[in-house]
Motif scaffolding. Structure first.
Motif, PDB file in Angstrom:
ATOM      1  N   MET A 120       5.235 -15.794   1.248  1.00 35.06           N
ATOM      2  CA  MET A 120       3.855 -15.702   1.694  1.00 35.06           C
ATOM      3  C   MET A 120       2.969 -15.688   0.460  1.00 35.06           C
ATOM      4  O   MET A 120       3.211 -14.924  -0.478  1.00 35.06           O
ATOM      5  CB  MET A 120       3.610 -14.428   2.501  1.00 35.06           C
ATOM      6  N   THR A 121       1.964 -16.535   0.421  1.00 34.88           N
ATOM      7  CA  THR A 121       1.002 -16.507  -0.681  1.00 34.88           C
ATOM      8  C   THR A 121       0.038 -15.348  -0.453  1.00 34.88           C
ATOM      9  O   THR A 121      -0.507 -15.182   0.635  1.00 34.88           O
ATOM     10  CB  THR A 121       0.234 -17.828  -0.776  1.00 34.88           C
ATOM     11  N   THR A 122      -0.156 -14.537  -1.491  1.00 32.43           N
ATOM     12  CA  THR A 122      -0.983 -13.331  -1.363  1.00 32.43           C
ATOM     13  C   THR A 122      -1.937 -13.205  -2.549  1.00 32.43           C
ATOM     14  O   THR A 122      -1.828 -12.290  -3.367  1.00 32.43           O
ATOM     15  CB  THR A 122      -0.102 -12.069  -1.259  1.00 32.43           C
ATOM     16  N   PRO A 123      -2.890 -14.108  -2.674  1.00 24.81           N
ATOM     17  CA  PRO A 123      -3.852 -14.015  -3.788  1.00 24.81           C
ATOM     18  C   PRO A 123      -4.707 -12.764  -3.670  1.00 24.81           C
ATOM     19  O   PRO A 123      -4.875 -12.195  -2.593  1.00 24.81           O
ATOM     20  CB  PRO A 123      -4.691 -15.285  -3.619  1.00 24.81           C
ATOM     21  N   GLY A 124      -5.249 -12.348  -4.790  1.00 24.68           N
ATOM     22  CA  GLY A 124      -6.102 -11.164  -4.842  1.00 24.68           C
ATOM     23  C   GLY A 124      -5.919 -10.463  -6.169  1.00 24.68           C
ATOM     24  O   GLY A 124      -6.804 -10.476  -7.022  1.00 24.68           O
ATOM     25  N   SER A 182      -7.557 -10.212   2.818  1.00 26.79           N
ATOM     26  CA  SER A 182      -6.876 -11.145   3.712  1.00 26.79           C
ATOM     27  C   SER A 182      -5.361 -11.089   3.524  1.00 26.79           C
ATOM     28  O   SER A 182      -4.599 -11.094   4.506  1.00 26.79           O
ATOM     29  CB  SER A 182      -7.375 -12.565   3.467  1.00 26.79           C
ATOM     30  N   SER A 183      -4.903 -11.010   2.280  1.00 30.59           N
ATOM     31  CA  SER A 183      -3.466 -10.934   2.003  1.00 30.59           C
ATOM     32  C   SER A 183      -2.860  -9.680   2.621  1.00 30.59           C
ATOM     33  O   SER A 183      -1.783  -9.720   3.242  1.00 30.59           O
ATOM     34  CB  SER A 183      -3.222 -10.947   0.494  1.00 30.59           C
ATOM     35  N   LEU A 184      -3.540  -8.558   2.471  1.00 31.90           N
ATOM     36  CA  LEU A 184      -3.022  -7.295   3.025  1.00 31.90           C
ATOM     37  C   LEU A 184      -3.050  -7.296   4.547  1.00 31.90           C
ATOM     38  O   LEU A 184      -2.160  -6.729   5.183  1.00 31.90           O
ATOM     39  CB  LEU A 184      -3.816  -6.122   2.468  1.00 31.90           C
ATOM     40  N   GLN A 185      -4.047  -7.922   5.133  1.00 33.57           N
ATOM     41  CA  GLN A 185      -4.090  -8.011   6.593  1.00 33.57           C
ATOM     42  C   GLN A 185      -2.921  -8.839   7.117  1.00 33.57           C
ATOM     43  O   GLN A 185      -2.339  -8.529   8.170  1.00 33.57           O
ATOM     44  CB  GLN A 185      -5.420  -8.618   7.040  1.00 33.57           C
ATOM     45  N   ARG A 186      -2.548  -9.880   6.403  1.00 31.49           N
ATOM     46  CA  ARG A 186      -1.397 -10.690   6.808  1.00 31.49           C
ATOM     47  C   ARG A 186      -0.099  -9.891   6.685  1.00 31.49           C
ATOM     48  O   ARG A 186       0.776  -9.968   7.555  1.00 31.49           O
ATOM     49  CB  ARG A 186      -1.326 -11.965   5.963  1.00 31.49           C
ATOM     50  N   ILE A 187       0.024  -9.120   5.617  1.00 30.11           N
ATOM     51  CA  ILE A 187       1.203  -8.266   5.468  1.00 30.11           C
ATOM     52  C   ILE A 187       1.230  -7.210   6.561  1.00 30.11           C
ATOM     53  O   ILE A 187       2.280  -6.918   7.152  1.00 30.11           O
ATOM     54  CB  ILE A 187       1.221  -7.614   4.071  1.00 30.11           C
ATOM     55  N   LYS A 243       1.094   1.939   7.075  1.00 33.21           N
ATOM     56  CA  LYS A 243      -0.066   1.770   7.964  1.00 33.21           C
ATOM     57  C   LYS A 243      -0.628   3.117   8.408  1.00 33.21           C
ATOM     58  O   LYS A 243      -1.784   3.205   8.833  1.00 33.21           O
ATOM     59  CB  LYS A 243       0.331   0.925   9.171  1.00 33.21           C
ATOM     60  N   GLU A 244       0.153   4.175   8.267  1.00 31.18           N
ATOM     61  CA  GLU A 244      -0.300   5.518   8.624  1.00 31.18           C
ATOM     62  C   GLU A 244      -0.945   6.250   7.453  1.00 31.18           C
ATOM     63  O   GLU A 244      -1.773   7.141   7.652  1.00 31.18           O
ATOM     64  CB  GLU A 244       0.880   6.346   9.148  1.00 31.18           C
ATOM     65  N   ILE A 245      -0.598   5.883   6.217  1.00 29.86           N
ATOM     66  CA  ILE A 245      -1.031   6.671   5.057  1.00 29.86           C
ATOM     67  C   ILE A 245      -1.865   5.895   4.052  1.00 29.86           C
ATOM     68  O   ILE A 245      -2.624   6.503   3.287  1.00 29.86           O
ATOM     69  CB  ILE A 245       0.191   7.269   4.312  1.00 29.86           C
ATOM     70  N   ASN A 246      -1.748   4.586   4.015  1.00 30.93           N
ATOM     71  CA  ASN A 246      -2.361   3.774   2.959  1.00 30.93           C
ATOM     72  C   ASN A 246      -3.755   3.337   3.408  1.00 30.93           C
ATOM     73  O   ASN A 246      -3.899   2.484   4.293  1.00 30.93           O
ATOM     74  CB  ASN A 246      -1.479   2.556   2.675  1.00 30.93           C
ATOM     75  N   VAL A 247      -4.783   3.891   2.789  1.00 33.42           N
ATOM     76  CA  VAL A 247      -6.148   3.611   3.246  1.00 33.42           C
ATOM     77  C   VAL A 247      -6.514   2.139   3.138  1.00 33.42           C
ATOM     78  O   VAL A 247      -7.376   1.650   3.879  1.00 33.42           O
ATOM     79  CB  VAL A 247      -7.188   4.472   2.482  1.00 33.42           C
ATOM     80  N   PHE A 248      -5.861   1.397   2.246  1.00 29.97           N
ATOM     81  CA  PHE A 248      -6.162  -0.025   2.113  1.00 29.97           C
ATOM     82  C   PHE A 248      -5.640  -0.833   3.302  1.00 29.97           C
ATOM     83  O   PHE A 248      -6.036  -1.983   3.490  1.00 29.97           O
ATOM     84  CB  PHE A 248      -5.596  -0.564   0.804  1.00 29.97           C
TER      85      PHE A 248
END
Length: 258
Positions: free
Chosen positions: A110-114, A152-157, A216-221
């Protein structure tokens, strides 16, 4: 059967070694240093088959040449951009399929630029090698990418199978969780995980991998959709944030100066 081994390098990096326990073939992810990796390979009589690169910072690639020079077997390198090494290099792109370790390990790219524009991650249903895109409790700094790209990369993950384990490239967890606590001090799952990681570090143990479900429970990002997170950022900025991306951008700026 597959086994994943963490190999500490530098002050807080991890090289991940995945081995097939039936034939001792292995591959490694982001070898920034060679000595510790070669020590594990030699001690366990492993046959290195492949090197996977998430992005091209020195602490992820500088060990490659020495590892290749020490290997008597052919090694395939996987990278999203061209790299000059004494081995065949396969360029990977979005949805590239890797079949490794005698077909016992299948991974998708998966490409995850950022963090970096060329950043990629490698994953299947049970594991995600996230490099510097996603950390436990955090995410990568913006270097030559943008907040919009990293969001966008984090939302895909985030949309992947939440039961998979996340294998990041750094031991940043405790510092990251302190930031998350500053944002969400009433998050009971976060407080529990802070205690758990403290015990691990007291024993000299890695705090990763961690499940995507727990992240998803602890990581505010990964929690920009939660009212507790958006309200905390609005309170800090004394302004209204009208999108999750705006919340994420504000979080990343705050974390940079935390």
């Amino acid at each position: 059967m597959l086994e994943v081994i963490s190999i500490p390098t530098f002050n807080d990096n991890y090289v991940w070694l995945i081995k097939n326990t039936e034939n001792n073939h292995c591959c490694i992810v982001d070898p920034g240093q060679a000595d510790a990796v070669l020590q594990v390979i030699n001690q366990q009589n492993l046959i290195l088959e492949a090197i996977l690169i998430t992005h091209h910072h020195y602490d992820h690639i500088d060990g490659i040449s020495d590892i290749l020079n020490a290997s008597i077997d052919p090694v395939q390198v996987y990278s999203s951009i061209a790299i000059e090494v004494d081995a065949p290099v396969t360029l990977v792109t979005e949805n590239s399929q890797l079949n490794l370790l005698n077909n016992s390990l299948a991974l998708t790219v998966m490409t995850t630029p950022g963090h970096k524009r060329e950043h990629v991650v490698y994953y299947n249903q049970t594991m995600l090698f996230s490099g510097d895109t996603l950390f436990s409790g955090g995410c990568g700094r913006l270097l030559d990418g943008s907040a919009a790209e990293l969001f966008s990369s984090l939302q895909r993950i985030k949309a992947l199978d939440e039961n998979m384990l996340v294998y990041p490239a750094h031991e940043y967890t405790q510092a990251n969780l302190m930031f998350c606590y500053a944002v969400e001090p009433q998050n009971s799952a976060l407080k529990k995980h802070i205690e758990y990681t403290a015990k691990l570090r007291q024993q000299g143990l890695p705090t990763v991998p961690n499940s995507l479900k727990n992240e998803k429970e602890i990581n505010v990002f990964l929690r920009t959709n939660e009212a507790t997170v958006s309200m905390a950022m609005e309170h800090k900025l004394l302004d209204i944030l009208t999108s999750e991306q705006a919340v994420f951008t504000a979080l990343r700026v705050w974390k940079d100066h935390f």
